[in-house]
Design a protein around this motif. Sequence first.
Motif, PDB file in Angstrom:
ATOM      1  N   PHE A 146      26.867 -16.915   1.215  1.00  0.00           N
ATOM      2  CA  PHE A 146      27.168 -15.506   1.420  1.00  0.00           C
ATOM      3  C   PHE A 146      26.154 -14.906   2.389  1.00  0.00           C
ATOM      4  CE2 PHE A 146      25.956 -11.166   0.305  1.00  0.00           C
ATOM      5  CZ  PHE A 146      27.164 -10.477   0.280  1.00  0.00           C
ATOM      6  N   PHE A 147      26.653 -14.078   3.301  1.00  0.00           N
ATOM      7  CA  PHE A 147      25.793 -13.375   4.248  1.00  0.00           C
ATOM      8  C   PHE A 147      26.149 -11.895   4.229  1.00  0.00           C
ATOM      9  CE2 PHE A 147      24.526 -11.503   8.222  1.00  0.00           C
ATOM     10  CZ  PHE A 147      23.298 -12.093   8.496  1.00  0.00           C
ATOM     11  N   ALA A 148      25.103 -11.057   4.227  1.00  0.00           N
ATOM     12  CA  ALA A 148      25.314  -9.615   4.336  1.00  0.00           C
ATOM     13  C   ALA A 148      24.272  -9.033   5.269  1.00  0.00           C
ATOM     14  CB  ALA A 148      25.220  -8.945   2.970  1.00  0.00           C
ATOM     15  N   GLY A 149      24.713  -8.118   6.163  1.00  0.00           N
ATOM     16  CA  GLY A 149      23.774  -7.382   6.985  1.00  0.00           C
ATOM     17  C   GLY A 149      23.711  -7.816   8.425  1.00  0.00           C
ATOM     18  N   LYS A 150      22.505  -7.780   8.983  1.00  0.00           N
ATOM     19  CA  LYS A 150      22.305  -8.019  10.406  1.00  0.00           C
ATOM     20  C   LYS A 150      22.366  -9.510  10.734  1.00  0.00           C
ATOM     21  CE  LYS A 150      18.893  -7.496  14.110  1.00  0.00           C
ATOM     22  NZ  LYS A 150      17.754  -6.722  14.628  1.00  0.00           N
ATOM     23  N   TRP A 151      23.135  -9.864  11.747  1.00  0.00           N
ATOM     24  CA  TRP A 151      23.283 -11.230  12.222  1.00  0.00           C
ATOM     25  C   TRP A 151      22.532 -11.411  13.538  1.00  0.00           C
ATOM     26  CZ3 TRP A 151      24.055 -15.882  10.715  1.00  0.00           C
ATOM     27  CH2 TRP A 151      24.536 -16.882  11.567  1.00  0.00           C
ATOM     28  N   HIS A 152      23.065 -10.837  14.633  1.00  0.00           N
ATOM     29  CA  HIS A 152      22.394 -10.796  15.935  1.00  0.00           C
ATOM     30  C   HIS A 152      22.138 -12.191  16.506  1.00  0.00           C
ATOM     31  CE1 HIS A 152      19.339  -8.280  18.511  1.00  0.00           C
ATOM     32  NE2 HIS A 152      20.518  -8.474  19.123  1.00  0.00           N
ATOM     33  N   LEU A 153      23.083 -13.122  16.231  1.00  0.00           N
ATOM     34  CA  LEU A 153      22.960 -14.490  16.746  1.00  0.00           C
ATOM     35  C   LEU A 153      24.217 -14.927  17.482  1.00  0.00           C
ATOM     36  CD1 LEU A 153      21.090 -16.257  13.800  1.00  0.00           C
ATOM     37  CD2 LEU A 153      20.195 -15.768  16.090  1.00  0.00           C
ATOM     38  N   GLY A 154      24.924 -13.972  18.066  1.00  0.00           N
ATOM     39  CA  GLY A 154      26.117 -14.303  18.833  1.00  0.00           C
ATOM     40  C   GLY A 154      27.272 -13.384  18.475  1.00  0.00           C
ATOM     41  N   ARG A 191      33.110  -6.136  10.403  1.00  0.00           N
ATOM     42  CA  ARG A 191      32.946  -7.100   9.317  1.00  0.00           C
ATOM     43  C   ARG A 191      32.485  -6.434   8.019  1.00  0.00           C
ATOM     44  NH1 ARG A 191      35.410  -9.582  12.478  1.00  0.00           N
ATOM     45  NH2 ARG A 191      35.270 -11.805  13.018  1.00  0.00           N
ATOM     46  N   LEU A 192      32.641  -5.109   7.941  1.00  0.00           N
ATOM     47  CA  LEU A 192      32.287  -4.402   6.716  1.00  0.00           C
ATOM     48  C   LEU A 192      33.188  -3.181   6.581  1.00  0.00           C
ATOM     49  CD1 LEU A 192      30.202  -4.366   4.350  1.00  0.00           C
ATOM     50  CD2 LEU A 192      28.913  -2.703   5.698  1.00  0.00           C
ATOM     51  N   GLU A 193      34.030  -3.183   5.565  1.00  0.00           N
ATOM     52  CA  GLU A 193      34.920  -2.045   5.354  1.00  0.00           C
ATOM     53  C   GLU A 193      34.097  -0.792   5.078  1.00  0.00           C
ATOM     54  OE1 GLU A 193      37.659  -2.849   2.251  1.00  0.00           O
ATOM     55  OE2 GLU A 193      38.610  -4.549   3.270  1.00  0.00           O
ATOM     56  N   ASP A 194      34.567   0.317   5.599  1.00  0.00           N
ATOM     57  CA  ASP A 194      33.881   1.580   5.338  1.00  0.00           C
ATOM     58  C   ASP A 194      33.928   1.909   3.850  1.00  0.00           C
ATOM     59  OD1 ASP A 194      33.223   2.053   7.998  1.00  0.00           O
ATOM     60  OD2 ASP A 194      35.143   3.041   8.404  1.00  0.00           O
ATOM     61  N   GLY A 195      32.848   2.492   3.363  1.00  0.00           N
ATOM     62  CA  GLY A 195      32.813   2.982   1.997  1.00  0.00           C
ATOM     63  C   GLY A 195      33.108   4.460   1.972  1.00  0.00           C
ATOM     64  N   PRO A 196      32.862   5.102   0.849  1.00  0.00           N
ATOM     65  CA  PRO A 196      33.045   6.562   0.785  1.00  0.00           C
ATOM     66  C   PRO A 196      32.154   7.243   1.812  1.00  0.00           C
ATOM     67  CG  PRO A 196      32.679   5.612  -1.403  1.00  0.00           C
ATOM     68  CD  PRO A 196      32.396   4.530  -0.424  1.00  0.00           C
ATOM     69  N   PRO A 197      32.570   8.364   2.373  1.00  0.00           N
ATOM     70  CA  PRO A 197      31.731   9.059   3.355  1.00  0.00           C
ATOM     71  C   PRO A 197      30.319   9.296   2.817  1.00  0.00           C
ATOM     72  CG  PRO A 197      33.908  10.045   3.271  1.00  0.00           C
ATOM     73  CD  PRO A 197      33.850   9.056   2.146  1.00  0.00           C
ATOM     74  N   GLY A 198      29.350   8.946   3.631  1.00  0.00           N
ATOM     75  CA  GLY A 198      27.967   9.145   3.237  1.00  0.00           C
ATOM     76  C   GLY A 198      27.341   7.991   2.482  1.00  0.00           C
ATOM     77  N   GLU A 199      28.123   6.974   2.113  1.00  0.00           N
ATOM     78  CA  GLU A 199      27.548   5.799   1.449  1.00  0.00           C
ATOM     79  C   GLU A 199      26.426   5.228   2.314  1.00  0.00           C
ATOM     80  OE1 GLU A 199      29.690   2.072  -0.534  1.00  0.00           O
ATOM     81  OE2 GLU A 199      29.587   1.882   1.658  1.00  0.00           O
ATOM     82  N   HIS A 200      25.342   4.794   1.672  1.00  0.00           N
ATOM     83  CA  HIS A 200      24.168   4.326   2.399  1.00  0.00           C
ATOM     84  C   HIS A 200      24.241   2.818   2.593  1.00  0.00           C
ATOM     85  CE1 HIS A 200      19.510   4.538   2.899  1.00  0.00           C
ATOM     86  NE2 HIS A 200      20.130   4.787   4.039  1.00  0.00           N
ATOM     87  N   LEU A 201      24.006   2.365   3.816  1.00  0.00           N
ATOM     88  CA  LEU A 201      24.200   0.958   4.169  1.00  0.00           C
ATOM     89  C   LEU A 201      23.369  -0.015   3.331  1.00  0.00           C
ATOM     90  CD1 LEU A 201      25.513  -1.176   5.951  1.00  0.00           C
ATOM     91  CD2 LEU A 201      23.813  -0.670   7.717  1.00  0.00           C
ATOM     92  N   PRO A 202      22.058   0.182   3.148  1.00  0.00           N
ATOM     93  CA  PRO A 202      21.319  -0.805   2.351  1.00  0.00           C
ATOM     94  C   PRO A 202      21.834  -0.917   0.925  1.00  0.00           C
ATOM     95  CG  PRO A 202      19.908   1.069   2.925  1.00  0.00           C
ATOM     96  CD  PRO A 202      21.151   1.188   3.739  1.00  0.00           C
ATOM     97  N   ALA A 203      22.238   0.203   0.330  1.00  0.00           N
ATOM     98  CA  ALA A 203      22.786   0.151  -1.025  1.00  0.00           C
ATOM     99  C   ALA A 203      24.106  -0.611  -1.043  1.00  0.00           C
ATOM    100  CB  ALA A 203      22.974   1.565  -1.569  1.00  0.00           C
ATOM    101  N   ARG A 204      24.931  -0.403  -0.014  1.00  0.00           N
ATOM    102  CA  ARG A 204      26.218  -1.103   0.051  1.00  0.00           C
ATOM    103  C   ARG A 204      26.015  -2.605   0.210  1.00  0.00           C
ATOM    104  NH1 ARG A 204      31.388  -0.450   2.179  1.00  0.00           N
ATOM    105  NH2 ARG A 204      32.411  -2.487   2.094  1.00  0.00           N
ATOM    106  N   LEU A 205      25.083  -3.011   1.063  1.00  0.00           N
ATOM    107  CA  LEU A 205      24.838  -4.438   1.257  1.00  0.00           C
ATOM    108  C   LEU A 205      24.315  -5.087  -0.023  1.00  0.00           C
ATOM    109  CD1 LEU A 205      23.215  -4.394   4.819  1.00  0.00           C
ATOM    110  CD2 LEU A 205      25.594  -4.943   4.215  1.00  0.00           C
TER     111      LEU A 205
END
Length: 481
Positions: A146-154, A191-205
């Motif tokens: 499983f991978f979540a978050g920043k990739w930055h490898l292509g 590669r990440l479905e939107d959550g509720p408006p204002g959802e915080h990215l680190p918490a979602r990951l």
Amino acid sequence: MRPYIRLTLTALALTSVLPTLAAIAEETKAKNVVFFLVDDLGWTDLGCYGSTFYETPNIDRLAATGMKFTNAYAACPVCSPTRASILTGKYPQRVGITTFINPAGNNQPENWKRDTKMLPAPYADRLPHAEITLAEALREEGYATFFAGKWHLGAEGFFPEDQGFDVNKGGVESGGPYRGKKYFSPYGNPRLEDGPPGEHLPARLAEETATFIAENSERPFLAYLSFYSVHTPLMGRADLVAKYKEKRKELNVDGELWGRVGSRRWRQVQEHAVYAAMVDAMDQAVGRVLDELERQGLADETLVILTSDNGGLSTSEGHPTTNLPLKAGKGWMYEGGIREPLLVRWPGVTEGGSVSDAVVTSPDFYPTILDIVDLPARAEQHVDGVSFVPALEGSSFERGPIYWHFPHYGNQGGSPAGAVRDGNWKLIEFYENDHVELYDLAKDVGETNDLAKTEPKRVSRMLSRLREFREKTNSKMPTLR
């Protein structure tokens, strides 16, 4: 006592001990792996590493139950090369990724617009499929990955799902969360479905990671949570920003904020409220995942690793943190750009709250993880990495010299350079003018006293070793304009 009676009693004693030994071996064999990679996290950005402004109770809890490393290094002072190194067990130049991947290619030599003395070296803009990544090695052995978050490898075709990860939540070509509302939903991430408006990215990951752990609790897994935090853009939750603005009022630092390194301003005090909020939110996300391991009864059979990909951002882009007592930060070959926090919890092996001064670096993670989960080494793949299991067991560990090669100009002020650390000695070679600096890190961790002129023989020996390393790894060099 007759010999045969003695032998019988001995056999009985061994019989009674063997199950215990087997149980101990099973207890110390980690089955699962959780790997936290925090983007741009500096060496002193955690409470357990000395920060008194940022609050990181969850990561401090990890340190209290695992081992803290004081001499851990990223393979590069910027992100993509270190990320490639972790996943391949190789120094970055072996896979061709020697600087951060710019999707537009603006940092390739043919597109270079900056007024610099040299043209940067060309670099690969993707992790080659030919590399057998850590995720692929574990998946071949039945692991859910499983991978979540920043990739930055292509870009597309070279995303996590193309490199051994069954699941990809948010890993794309970008170096930061630059689409949508950035750190808040809607993210605009393909590669990440939107959550509720204002959802915080680190918490979602973290929530995605916890869900994966719960769904795969009955099989071995690799959960690789690669935070976009604490990379720019500098954005924090409003409640946490307010918290640290209040905390900053308690400080009296206005006259102490700035120093200089080269031509750059260099932050000297941790007091940036937004950055502190980002560190805090990242820590809460780590806590969510650690709590899920406990909830699923998996904490005692899961290896947990937390580290960063380069030094904290101190000389550019808002100068949000400082790495003192280390010099400079992200983009520089000084310690502030490459020395990293590293925490490892191997249940039954690492002593809680223990500290190791062993020197380790990014390519070492691959062989170490395979070693810990009792899988065969892939020496043909992790050609530069060395398992640091002895250090985790509390034994002596001397992995030999470690090297860096950064034939580029960083966005933070660093210039093309290479370096080698051998024992307590570190040599830096600056490619623009062949200038060499030498430091005894045991006595001068802040790299304030250059000993190159007083140690000519040591300089010659270490410089020869560094140049041999570049030749051995087919390292590309920058060129004079």
